[in-house]
Design a protein around this motif. Sequence first.
Motif, PDB file in Angstrom:
ATOM      1  N   ASP A  92      82.302  67.301   5.144  1.00  0.00           N
ATOM      2  CA  ASP A  92      83.000  66.198   6.274  1.00  0.00           C
ATOM      3  C   ASP A  92      83.658  65.013   5.279  1.00  0.00           C
ATOM      4  O   ASP A  92      84.217  64.297   5.762  1.00  0.00           O
ATOM      5  CB  ASP A  92      82.189  65.614   7.220  1.00  0.00           C
ATOM      6  CG  ASP A  92      81.697  66.742   8.728  1.00  0.00           C
ATOM      7  OD1 ASP A  92      82.329  67.766   8.221  1.00  0.00           O
ATOM      8  OD2 ASP A  92      81.142  66.202   9.332  1.00  0.00           O
TER       9      ASP A  92
ATOM     10  N   ILE B  96      65.998  56.794  -0.065  1.00  0.00           N
ATOM     11  CA  ILE B  96      65.484  58.177   0.379  1.00  0.00           C
ATOM     12  C   ILE B  96      65.796  59.136  -0.518  1.00  0.00           C
ATOM     13  O   ILE B  96      65.410  60.059  -0.928  1.00  0.00           O
ATOM     14  CB  ILE B  96      65.309  58.443   1.861  1.00  0.00           C
ATOM     15  CG1 ILE B  96      64.654  57.027   2.581  1.00  0.00           C
ATOM     16  CG2 ILE B  96      64.572  59.699   2.229  1.00  0.00           C
ATOM     17  CD1 ILE B  96      64.828  57.394   4.227  1.00  0.00           C
TER      18      ILE B  96
ATOM     19  N   PHE C 132      66.621  69.408  18.218  1.00  0.00           N
ATOM     20  CA  PHE C 132      67.467  70.307  18.630  1.00  0.00           C
ATOM     21  C   PHE C 132      66.763  70.941  19.696  1.00  0.00           C
ATOM     22  O   PHE C 132      66.805  72.420  20.004  1.00  0.00           O
ATOM     23  CB  PHE C 132      67.888  71.431  17.461  1.00  0.00           C
ATOM     24  CG  PHE C 132      68.645  70.787  16.406  1.00  0.00           C
ATOM     25  CD1 PHE C 132      69.758  70.003  16.552  1.00  0.00           C
ATOM     26  CD2 PHE C 132      68.712  71.416  15.204  1.00  0.00           C
ATOM     27  CE1 PHE C 132      70.413  69.484  15.544  1.00  0.00           C
ATOM     28  CE2 PHE C 132      69.457  71.104  14.092  1.00  0.00           C
ATOM     29  CZ  PHE C 132      70.377  70.020  14.309  1.00  0.00           C
TER      30      PHE C 132
ATOM     31  N   SER D 296      64.365  59.274   8.660  1.00  0.00           N
ATOM     32  CA  SER D 296      64.640  57.925   8.228  1.00  0.00           C
ATOM     33  C   SER D 296      64.317  56.943   9.202  1.00  0.00           C
ATOM     34  O   SER D 296      64.159  55.771   8.651  1.00  0.00           O
ATOM     35  CB  SER D 296      66.080  57.704   7.688  1.00  0.00           C
ATOM     36  OG  SER D 296      66.741  58.118   8.735  1.00  0.00           O
TER      37      SER D 296
ATOM     38  N   GLU E  23      69.599  51.267   8.410  1.00  0.00           N
ATOM     39  CA  GLU E  23      70.950  50.902   8.591  1.00  0.00           C
ATOM     40  C   GLU E  23      71.544  49.978   7.701  1.00  0.00           C
ATOM     41  O   GLU E  23      72.632  50.042   7.180  1.00  0.00           O
ATOM     42  CB  GLU E  23      71.392  51.006  10.054  1.00  0.00           C
ATOM     43  CG  GLU E  23      71.820  52.394  10.597  1.00  0.00           C
ATOM     44  CD  GLU E  23      70.926  53.468  10.607  1.00  0.00           C
ATOM     45  OE1 GLU E  23      71.447  54.386   9.594  1.00  0.00           O
ATOM     46  OE2 GLU E  23      70.052  53.744  11.132  1.00  0.00           O
TER      47      GLU E  23
ATOM     48  N   LEU F  97      80.643  53.054  10.130  1.00  0.00           N
ATOM     49  CA  LEU F  97      79.608  52.536   9.586  1.00  0.00           C
ATOM     50  C   LEU F  97      79.169  51.562  10.446  1.00  0.00           C
ATOM     51  O   LEU F  97      79.586  50.877  11.118  1.00  0.00           O
ATOM     52  CB  LEU F  97      80.056  51.682   8.243  1.00  0.00           C
ATOM     53  CG  LEU F  97      80.292  52.543   6.990  1.00  0.00           C
ATOM     54  CD1 LEU F  97      80.324  51.745   5.738  1.00  0.00           C
ATOM     55  CD2 LEU F  97      79.024  53.663   6.426  1.00  0.00           C
TER      56      LEU F  97
ATOM     57  N   LEU G  20      72.802  62.996  16.893  1.00  0.00           N
ATOM     58  CA  LEU G  20      73.212  63.658  15.582  1.00  0.00           C
ATOM     59  C   LEU G  20      73.850  64.525  15.539  1.00  0.00           C
ATOM     60  O   LEU G  20      73.929  65.616  14.776  1.00  0.00           O
ATOM     61  CB  LEU G  20      71.760  63.895  14.617  1.00  0.00           C
ATOM     62  CG  LEU G  20      71.138  65.112  14.951  1.00  0.00           C
ATOM     63  CD1 LEU G  20      70.284  65.713  13.833  1.00  0.00           C
ATOM     64  CD2 LEU G  20      70.410  65.302  16.410  1.00  0.00           C
ATOM     65  N   GLY G  21      74.565  65.020  16.632  1.00  0.00           N
ATOM     66  CA  GLY G  21      75.520  65.860  16.813  1.00  0.00           C
ATOM     67  C   GLY G  21      74.989  67.233  16.912  1.00  0.00           C
ATOM     68  O   GLY G  21      75.492  68.186  16.669  1.00  0.00           O
TER      69      GLY G  21
ATOM     70  N   ARG H 197      73.816  55.560  14.399  1.00  0.00           N
ATOM     71  CA  ARG H 197      74.704  55.787  13.320  1.00  0.00           C
ATOM     72  C   ARG H 197      76.092  56.081  14.085  1.00  0.00           C
ATOM     73  O   ARG H 197      76.013  57.144  14.938  1.00  0.00           O
ATOM     74  CB  ARG H 197      74.052  56.955  12.611  1.00  0.00           C
ATOM     75  CG  ARG H 197      73.028  56.487  11.680  1.00  0.00           C
ATOM     76  CD  ARG H 197      72.508  57.426  10.801  1.00  0.00           C
ATOM     77  NE  ARG H 197      71.420  56.890   9.733  1.00  0.00           N
ATOM     78  CZ  ARG H 197      70.362  57.376   9.542  1.00  0.00           C
ATOM     79  NH1 ARG H 197      70.206  58.653   9.953  1.00  0.00           N
ATOM     80  NH2 ARG H 197      69.498  56.565   8.931  1.00  0.00           N
TER      81      ARG H 197
ATOM     82  N   PHE I  76      78.466  57.452  11.546  1.00  0.00           N
ATOM     83  CA  PHE I  76      79.265  58.151  10.436  1.00  0.00           C
ATOM     84  C   PHE I  76      79.939  59.136  10.877  1.00  0.00           C
ATOM     85  O   PHE I  76      80.114  59.654  11.904  1.00  0.00           O
ATOM     86  CB  PHE I  76      77.965  58.877   9.638  1.00  0.00           C
ATOM     87  CG  PHE I  76      77.106  57.958   9.013  1.00  0.00           C
ATOM     88  CD1 PHE I  76      77.158  56.470   8.736  1.00  0.00           C
ATOM     89  CD2 PHE I  76      75.723  58.538   8.757  1.00  0.00           C
ATOM     90  CE1 PHE I  76      76.294  55.830   8.206  1.00  0.00           C
ATOM     91  CE2 PHE I  76      74.569  57.636   8.403  1.00  0.00           C
ATOM     92  CZ  PHE I  76      74.899  56.120   8.186  1.00  0.00           C
ATOM     93  N   VAL I  77      80.898  59.697   9.910  1.00  0.00           N
ATOM     94  CA  VAL I  77      81.873  60.767  10.332  1.00  0.00           C
ATOM     95  C   VAL I  77      81.089  61.822  10.759  1.00  0.00           C
ATOM     96  O   VAL I  77      80.269  62.275   9.982  1.00  0.00           O
ATOM     97  CB  VAL I  77      82.646  60.887   8.891  1.00  0.00           C
ATOM     98  CG1 VAL I  77      83.744  62.255   9.207  1.00  0.00           C
ATOM     99  CG2 VAL I  77      83.581  59.809   8.420  1.00  0.00           C
ATOM    100  N   GLY I  78      81.592  62.335  11.884  1.00  0.00           N
ATOM    101  CA  GLY I  78      80.986  63.655  12.532  1.00  0.00           C
ATOM    102  C   GLY I  78      79.735  63.741  12.679  1.00  0.00           C
ATOM    103  O   GLY I  78      79.041  64.429  13.079  1.00  0.00           O
ATOM    104  N   ARG I  79      79.179  62.104  12.983  1.00  0.00           N
ATOM    105  CA  ARG I  79      77.742  62.323  13.593  1.00  0.00           C
ATOM    106  C   ARG I  79      77.244  62.609  14.852  1.00  0.00           C
ATOM    107  O   ARG I  79      76.431  63.320  15.251  1.00  0.00           O
ATOM    108  CB  ARG I  79      77.274  60.799  13.580  1.00  0.00           C
ATOM    109  CG  ARG I  79      76.054  60.313  14.095  1.00  0.00           C
ATOM    110  CD  ARG I  79      74.987  60.815  12.808  1.00  0.00           C
ATOM    111  NE  ARG I  79      73.591  60.488  13.524  1.00  0.00           N
ATOM    112  CZ  ARG I  79      72.454  60.663  13.040  1.00  0.00           C
ATOM    113  NH1 ARG I  79      72.239  61.003  11.531  1.00  0.00           N
ATOM    114  NH2 ARG I  79      71.365  60.203  13.471  1.00  0.00           N
TER     115      ARG I  79
ATOM    116  N   PRO J 231      84.324  65.925  12.740  1.00  0.00           N
ATOM    117  CA  PRO J 231      84.705  65.215  11.944  1.00  0.00           C
ATOM    118  C   PRO J 231      85.781  64.204  12.317  1.00  0.00           C
ATOM    119  O   PRO J 231      85.888  63.059  11.782  1.00  0.00           O
ATOM    120  CB  PRO J 231      85.029  65.774  10.676  1.00  0.00           C
ATOM    121  CG  PRO J 231      84.552  67.307  10.988  1.00  0.00           C
ATOM    122  CD  PRO J 231      84.434  67.366  12.473  1.00  0.00           C
TER     123      PRO J 231
END
Lengths: 163, 419
Positions: free
Chosen positions: A38, A88, B67, B124, B220, B277, B364-365, B383, B385-388, B392
Amino acid sequence: MKGKAWKFGNNIDTDLIIPARYLNTSDPDELAKYAMLDADPEWVDKMKKGDFIVAGENFGCGSSREHAPIALKAAGVSAVIAKSFARIFYRNAINIGLPIMESPEAAEEIKEGDEVEVDITSGTIKDLTTGQTYKAQPFPKFMQKIIDQGGLINYLKATLKTA
Amino acid sequence: MPQTISQKILAKHAGKKEVQPGELINCKVDLVLGNDITAPTAIKEFERIGVKKVFDKKKIYLVPDHFTPAKDIKSAEQVKMMRHFAHKYGIVNFFEIGCMGVEHALLPEMGAIKPGDLVIGADSHTCTYGALGAFSTGVGSTDMAAGMATGEVWFKVPEQLKFIFKGKLPKWVEAKDLILYTIGQIGVDGARYMSMEFTGPVIDKLTVEGRLTMANMAIEAGGKNGIFGVDEKTQKYLHNVRVTRYPLLYSDPDAEYKQVYTWDISKIEPQVSFPHLPSNTKPVSKCSHVKIDQSVIGSCTNGRIEDMRIAAKILKGKKVHPGVRLIILPATQKIELAMIKEGLTEIFIKAGAAVSTPTCGPCLGGHMGILAEGERSIATTNRNFVGRMGHPKSEVYLSNVAVAAASAIAGHIVSPEDL
Ligand code: SF4
């Protein structure tokens, strides 16, 4: 180790390094196919085994997925050189044996496509295209031991046996 | 030397009187956590170490939540591997469909966390448990494997940051906004490698649920952990989940901090993090031109019953905008049941929302609400982020629950005030 430099920016997060949609497997070769997808969908096809990633601040921020350093290692990345690493990712890279080097100067000055040579043990980074040499932050002794053993599991195997 | 709560917990688990920032220490852990993404790799690594048993059968928690219910064959195989591992080593705390939930909502709710604990999790957002006065941090799968085998983990003692929140929480501003505001101020690496301690009169008034939301997003800002002192609210929460006997930990008043941030939040608005972000925050009044295709209410950040009540208050008797898909994900079975009992599920369904079984899903997609190219979602997750959340070229905007619910009705990002 010698290879070409591929530049990436600041805050390259783990979703860019390996998108979550491919995390239903933990097979390194499978993961390698989607490394940096990505951030640059063609990168995996363009890069050659032995090449380097050169990035800005906070490389590897975001999730704790070890799949990120695993994917880069399996794709054949020699080392990641960055201005700084997210915590991490830093741990994970050391634990699985993906060389990482922290050097703000090298990360700033090395350009995309430069030929780079790296000596992990001494922490020396050489830009063969410009002739510049840089020194990466040394690792604390204890971490160097893990790195020398090729990762945390090998280190544990060795220490648990002698214990 | 005066110490912060984080330092006190680390020192105790390293068998030391005190610890200094930068020091490398080896700590005993009280709990090791893994999920369906990280545990399979940890299991493979664990088997490579060659030990015959885990360090403690009761201190390992395995929660397949990302999942699940298994979205495809590969995911099902991952969970199967965890199930076999739990069985083989007699691991008691394996929570599957029917008793599971998003790990970071589930563990506090079942009383698995107590103040003073040292927790590592191969996820995380393990930093969530700092809300209960535990030192809790995310690690990778190999650390998890080592933790399961030895019950120990190495740490570099982090530097300490303190955040003092003063003033009065404005209307529609939630705990989520305090943490988004914080990240907006200091950036996604503003607390890199450091401990974040949250205090002040506003924090004292916050519910434990709100504190869980804040600690959840310490990562974050790059934080190693986020932590809160234990007060009456914490004690009441712990009593309700049947946790007894724990130390009451406070930071020494003269403890050293690398930096102290003091903010008066009386005038802040609900915050929205623009792509890509969490630190791209704007006050909600500055984003009404943003049209949305989806709204997601849930996740380990904002999927608790308190969140569902806020959503219901706004959605009651209203209809979701025809151009918007509203997806509501209670974070645990218990929350799902409470929603049904309190009539919230009915409010949501009548409003035109889809209500799911507990799962991380779209956060998380993974599944249950993936975005197509060019689509936009507002989400109470953590989050963007790109594609999260999918393609994308899709976009995620982070917000509190009230804003996500109000925007679902309006069809664009809006404050509940302007509905
Ligand atoms: S809800 Fe989202 S952030 Fe929380 S554990 Fe699941 S995927 Fe991670």
